[in-house]
Design a protein around this motif. Sequence first.
Motif, PDB file in Angstrom:
ATOM      1  N   ASP A 174     -13.907   2.468  -1.225  1.00 31.62           N
ATOM      2  CA  ASP A 174     -13.478   2.763  -2.496  1.00 31.62           C
ATOM      3  C   ASP A 174     -11.957   2.561  -2.669  1.00 31.62           C
ATOM      4  O   ASP A 174     -11.144   3.283  -1.846  1.00 31.62           O
ATOM      5  N   LEU A 175     -11.434   1.754  -3.552  1.00 28.05           N
ATOM      6  CA  LEU A 175     -10.091   1.332  -3.616  1.00 28.05           C
ATOM      7  C   LEU A 175      -9.654   1.343  -5.177  1.00 28.05           C
ATOM      8  O   LEU A 175     -10.329   1.346  -6.154  1.00 28.05           O
ATOM      9  N   PHE A 176      -8.359   1.939  -5.193  1.00 27.02           N
ATOM     10  CA  PHE A 176      -7.645   2.342  -6.398  1.00 27.02           C
ATOM     11  C   PHE A 176      -6.328   2.167  -6.178  1.00 27.02           C
ATOM     12  O   PHE A 176      -5.657   2.618  -5.261  1.00 27.02           O
ATOM     13  N   ASN A 177      -5.746   1.220  -7.024  1.00 29.21           N
ATOM     14  CA  ASN A 177      -4.201   0.969  -7.030  1.00 29.21           C
ATOM     15  C   ASN A 177      -4.131   0.193  -5.703  1.00 29.21           C
ATOM     16  O   ASN A 177      -2.873   0.540  -5.185  1.00 29.21           O
ATOM     17  N   SER A 178      -4.745  -0.320  -5.098  1.00 22.95           N
ATOM     18  CA  SER A 178      -4.697  -0.925  -3.757  1.00 22.95           C
ATOM     19  C   SER A 178      -4.870  -2.433  -3.820  1.00 22.95           C
ATOM     20  O   SER A 178      -5.840  -2.915  -4.351  1.00 22.95           O
ATOM     21  N   HIS A 179      -3.925  -3.221  -3.386  1.00 22.58           N
ATOM     22  CA  HIS A 179      -3.924  -4.573  -3.551  1.00 22.58           C
ATOM     23  C   HIS A 179      -3.819  -5.389  -2.344  1.00 22.58           C
ATOM     24  O   HIS A 179      -3.347  -4.953  -1.374  1.00 22.58           O
ATOM     25  N   ASP A 180      -4.010  -6.689  -2.648  1.00 22.72           N
ATOM     26  CA  ASP A 180      -4.127  -7.860  -1.317  1.00 22.72           C
ATOM     27  C   ASP A 180      -4.857  -7.247  -0.160  1.00 22.72           C
ATOM     28  O   ASP A 180      -4.218  -7.413   1.038  1.00 22.72           O
ATOM     29  N   ASN A 181      -5.714  -6.443  -0.175  1.00 26.54           N
ATOM     30  CA  ASN A 181      -6.689  -6.190   1.063  1.00 26.54           C
ATOM     31  C   ASN A 181      -7.462  -7.151   1.325  1.00 26.54           C
ATOM     32  O   ASN A 181      -8.109  -7.832   0.373  1.00 26.54           O
ATOM     33  N   ARG A 182      -8.089  -7.250   2.327  1.00 24.84           N
ATOM     34  CA  ARG A 182      -9.280  -7.987   2.918  1.00 24.84           C
ATOM     35  C   ARG A 182     -10.427  -7.128   3.444  1.00 24.84           C
ATOM     36  O   ARG A 182     -10.287  -6.228   4.247  1.00 24.84           O
ATOM     37  N   ILE A 183     -11.705  -7.290   2.864  1.00 21.52           N
ATOM     38  CA  ILE A 183     -12.691  -6.504   3.047  1.00 21.52           C
ATOM     39  C   ILE A 183     -13.964  -7.427   3.349  1.00 21.52           C
ATOM     40  O   ILE A 183     -14.372  -8.115   2.548  1.00 21.52           O
ATOM     41  N   HIS A 184     -14.142  -7.466   4.665  1.00 26.60           N
ATOM     42  CA  HIS A 184     -15.260  -8.436   5.032  1.00 26.60           C
ATOM     43  C   HIS A 184     -16.033  -8.098   6.216  1.00 26.60           C
ATOM     44  O   HIS A 184     -15.529  -7.361   7.249  1.00 26.60           O
ATOM     45  N   ASP A 185     -17.272  -8.633   6.268  1.00 26.47           N
ATOM     46  CA  ASP A 185     -18.350  -8.505   7.267  1.00 26.47           C
ATOM     47  C   ASP A 185     -18.806  -7.286   7.637  1.00 26.47           C
ATOM     48  O   ASP A 185     -18.774  -6.745   8.816  1.00 26.47           O
TER      49      ASP A 185
END
Length: 458
Positions: A174-185
């Motif tokens: 769960d992301l809020f006001n969170s930028h340029d992240n990578r969620i993978h695999d």
Amino acid sequence: MNRQFRRLGFTGCLAVCLWLAAGAGVHAAASAVLRADLQRQIDATPENGTLVLQEGVYAGGAIIGKRIRLEAQGQVRIVGDGTSPALHIQADRVHVRGVELVQGGESEEAAAVLVTGSGALLEELDIRTQAFGIVMRDNERSEIRRTQIRWLGDGEDGMAAGPGELPDKRNGIDLFNSHDNRIHDNDVSSMNDGIYLESSHRNLVENNRIEHSRYGIHCMYTDGTVVRGNRGAFNITGAMVMGVKDAEVTGNTFTKQSESVNSQGLLFFDVETSRIAGNKVEGNRVGLYVEQSNRNEFSGNDVLRNFVGVQFLESEGNRLTGNRFIGNVIESQADDSANNAFSGNYWEAFNGLDTNGDGSSELAYAMNPFFQRLTSAAPAYQLFFQSPGMLFLESMFTEGREGWSVDDAPLMQPALAGTALQEGDRSGGPARNGTLALGVLLLAASAGTTYYLGVRRK
């Protein structure tokens, strides 16, 4: 001497009882008795240092307030009490690897891991939770990879019974006001939304697998989000994209979202200037659902064996080229959706006419809105789907034909880049007939539910 033996017997019995409790191993009270020193070990680790946790069960509620690396040696389990995060990462550039986390559900807002620092790396975690899995707030440039998140069943791992119905569950990531992240695999199962992003921009969600949840991937009010190469099955909706601009949704596979009257493979609501390409949606109630969405590009998507292939509602300025609609019970529905450019798509059920041999039909494929308008006004008429009388009335309906959505140059054969299909599927053989029979039964059930319970589309 006898008194000493009795004392030793009592002490041994107590030790055995404590060992058995620790072996059950995961109730918060038992873990607190076993290893209550997690916070002390974190505090004792120097800035930029590495903390290697020895095998065992640790009481949660720990805070990481400086840049360190925390990793497991053997099986390390951190158990939260359900009232606060089992692990709260406040500092920037923290790395956590190989840890199991178990979070109870005393507070539904608690998370197994809460990240408020930036540049975090979470990898190879195994999370079971009766609340949120991983929550990111007001951070950026973090990464979550090769992590498992799943709902913790009632009574499992020594936890007290907690809510288990879908409305009571929380999100896996769960992301809020969170930028340029990578969620993978990552692998997420049986949560509310598998991966949820709100007011979070330019995030990459790639190569994740989400099953048995509400929305596999849920994007709300994001810009520049990339959803690529993910797989979803048995969710209510594979991906729900809403209030989004400049997104890329490519190479995803969403199958068997069909257990609800509101199930879709890919759902787009209020989406603008985005690219949707190379996706496969198969065996869903609706393959592609597009509402109030404008100026998007849909290309090279395989829409296979759904009850409804594509639905357009109140959407304009979109471009659809090179998509393949094969084996769907209803290939297309479009209403109040003028000025969309459909060209060069393959519609299996359409009998075109190619007089010059260029592979495209000189006859246009028009999407008749009669059935969609009729059943929107009176859902009970869905029971007459594809009946001779309904087909006759649909063929006679020409009102507003100049505003219908039309493919001006439909393909006579699917493009070579399309999904390999058996000959029976291409010719309307057993696979299509089975989909039709299943679709009719599903339609009858959903029509009865809609009619008797008064459900309306939001």
